[in-house]
Scaffold this active site. Structure first.
Site, PDB file in Angstrom:
ATOM      1  N   PRO A 104       0.818  -1.218   0.000  1.00 28.90           N
ATOM      2  CA  PRO A 104       0.000   0.000   0.000  1.00 28.90           C
ATOM      3  C   PRO A 104       0.852   1.268   0.000  1.00 28.90           C
ATOM      4  O   PRO A 104       0.349   2.361  -0.227  1.00 28.90           O
ATOM      5  CB  PRO A 104      -0.827  -0.118   1.293  1.00 28.90           C
ATOM      6  CG  PRO A 104      -0.215  -1.200   2.090  1.00 28.90           C
ATOM      7  CD  PRO A 104       0.631  -2.038   1.197  1.00 28.90           C
ATOM      8  N   GLU A 131       3.985  -8.651   7.826  1.00 31.07           N
ATOM      9  CA  GLU A 131       4.385  -7.247   7.952  1.00 31.07           C
ATOM     10  C   GLU A 131       5.156  -6.717   6.744  1.00 31.07           C
ATOM     11  O   GLU A 131       5.333  -5.533   6.593  1.00 31.07           O
ATOM     12  CB  GLU A 131       5.195  -7.040   9.235  1.00 31.07           C
ATOM     13  CG  GLU A 131       4.325  -6.825  10.456  1.00 31.07           C
ATOM     14  CD  GLU A 131       3.158  -5.877  10.216  1.00 31.07           C
ATOM     15  OE1 GLU A 131       3.411  -4.692   9.935  1.00 31.07           O
ATOM     16  OE2 GLU A 131       1.999  -6.314  10.291  1.00 31.07           O
ATOM     17  N   ARG A 169      -4.557  -9.191 -20.991  1.00 30.62           N
ATOM     18  CA  ARG A 169      -5.654  -8.857 -21.906  1.00 30.62           C
ATOM     19  C   ARG A 169      -5.214  -7.880 -23.006  1.00 30.62           C
ATOM     20  O   ARG A 169      -5.866  -7.765 -24.036  1.00 30.62           O
ATOM     21  CB  ARG A 169      -6.883  -8.329 -21.159  1.00 30.62           C
ATOM     22  CG  ARG A 169      -6.765  -6.933 -20.646  1.00 30.62           C
ATOM     23  CD  ARG A 169      -8.056  -6.505 -19.963  1.00 30.62           C
ATOM     24  NE  ARG A 169      -9.091  -6.063 -20.889  1.00 30.62           N
ATOM     25  CZ  ARG A 169      -9.138  -4.871 -21.454  1.00 30.62           C
ATOM     26  NH1 ARG A 169      -8.185  -3.999 -21.222  1.00 30.62           N
ATOM     27  NH2 ARG A 169     -10.118  -4.553 -22.274  1.00 30.62           N
ATOM     28  N   ASP A 184     -10.988   0.967 -24.325  1.00 32.73           N
ATOM     29  CA  ASP A 184     -10.854   0.916 -22.877  1.00 32.73           C
ATOM     30  C   ASP A 184     -11.059   2.257 -22.214  1.00 32.73           C
ATOM     31  O   ASP A 184     -10.645   3.279 -22.732  1.00 32.73           O
ATOM     32  CB  ASP A 184      -9.403   0.524 -22.518  1.00 32.73           C
ATOM     33  CG  ASP A 184      -9.235  -0.957 -22.500  1.00 32.73           C
ATOM     34  OD1 ASP A 184     -10.235  -1.652 -22.530  1.00 32.73           O
ATOM     35  OD2 ASP A 184      -8.066  -1.393 -22.443  1.00 32.73           O
TER      36      ASP A 184
HETATM   37  N1  ADE Z   1      -0.626  -5.236  -0.215  1.00 32.55           N
HETATM   38  C1  ADE Z   1      -1.324  -4.819   0.836  1.00 32.55           C
HETATM   39  N2  ADE Z   1      -2.112  -3.810   0.513  1.00 32.55           N
HETATM   40  C2  ADE Z   1      -1.904  -3.558  -0.810  1.00 32.55           C
HETATM   41  C3  ADE Z   1      -2.421  -2.642  -1.737  1.00 32.55           C
HETATM   42  N3  ADE Z   1      -3.313  -1.713  -1.419  1.00 32.55           N
HETATM   43  N4  ADE Z   1      -1.961  -2.671  -3.010  1.00 32.55           N
HETATM   44  C4  ADE Z   1      -1.036  -3.578  -3.343  1.00 32.55           C
HETATM   45  N5  ADE Z   1      -0.529  -4.471  -2.512  1.00 32.55           N
HETATM   46  C5  ADE Z   1      -0.960  -4.479  -1.248  1.00 32.55           C
END
Ligand code: ADE
Length: 250
Positions: A104, A131, A169, A184
């Site tokens: 994230p 983690e 794709r 797209d």
């Molecule tokens: N791993 C944990 N959260 C994630 C996210 N939002 N995007 C990509 N990989 C992740």
């Protein structure tokens, strides 16, 4: 043949949704190749692939020693891999693909990134769990950290499937109607217009009349205007990019 290498401690998650529908058929026809490397086969410390973070903190981190062994296995024929392609000869033992690590913390990928990746020879993905991973894995092996949105998953497997599906794709011949790939959303920073099918009236809501007119030129222009309105309303950030790119044309 385009190839995805995936490092994961949950190999059973694959091929998952990559094994169904058009993309699954293409995998069976050897139109692309999925190579899964099971990190659990490369324990580093006391039969574990992870260890406690220096300095304290919750959870465990993937050991760089585990990753090193797993990565080196890409260059040797090994039963640690599960190759979802019947044609071993076409499988590339290359380590030179773009490398991404899902987290994230990363930059969000866009359609242009996927188009670039699909035009390259393949992609190497590291799926984190728990983690995370020792930072030196990302630094030494030059993984780009990427995210699929501002929310937190338990691991990178689902994110990997999403990105790989988006890349495959775009490969020639995967989607029968190439027009649908060209239309797209995000192509030229415009979102796709609304679409309708039978019946022409549903719950008292009628399909826009112009779509029934048979006048293809007017229909295209209507759909194009609709795309612009939808982009303006739903994604002002994309609309700003569109306006900038088409300044001379507007
Ligand atoms: N791993 C944990 N959260 C994630 C996210 N939002 N995007 C990509 N990989 C992740």
């Amino acid at each position: 043949m385009w190839q995805a290498n995936i490092f994961t401690s949950f190999p059973d998650a694959f091929p998952g949704s990559l094994g169904v529908s058009l993309i699954g058929k293409a995998l069976k026809r050897n139109e692309w190749c999925l190579n899964i490397v099971d990190l659990k086969k490369f324990p580093a410390h006391n039969d574990r692939i992870d260890s406690y973070p220096y300095g304290g903190g919750v959870g465990m981190l993937l050991s760089p020693l585990t990753f090193e062994m797993a990565f080196n296995s890409l260059n040797s024929s090994s039963e640690n891999e599960r190759i979802f392609s019947e044609n071993e000869q076409k499988f590339k033992r290359t380590q030179k693909f773009k490398r991404i690590y899902f987290s994230p913390r990363g930059r969000q990928l866009n359609q242009k990134d996927l188009a670039d990746i699909s035009q390259s020879a393949g992609l190497t993905v590291l799926c984190g769990r728990y983690e995370g991973v020792d930072q030196r894995i990302l630094d030494y092996y030059k993984f780009e950290e990427v995210s699929i949105g501002d929310f937190v998953l338990l691991g990178g497997e689902v994110a990997a499937m999403a990105i790989i599906e988006g890349c495959v794709r775009l490969l020639p011949g995967i989607v029968g109607d190439q027009q649908s790939v060209q239309n797209d959303s995000f192509q030229e920073n415009l979102l796709e217009h609304d679409q309708y099918t039978k019946p022409s009236v549903f719950k008292n809501i009628a399909v826009p009349e112009i779509l029934l007119s048979g006048n293809h030129q007017k229909i295209r222009s209507f759909q194009n205007d609709l795309s612009k309105m939808i982009t303006m309303k739903k994604r002002p950030d994309l609309w700003a990019k569109y306006v900038q790119d088409n300044m001379k044309l507007i």
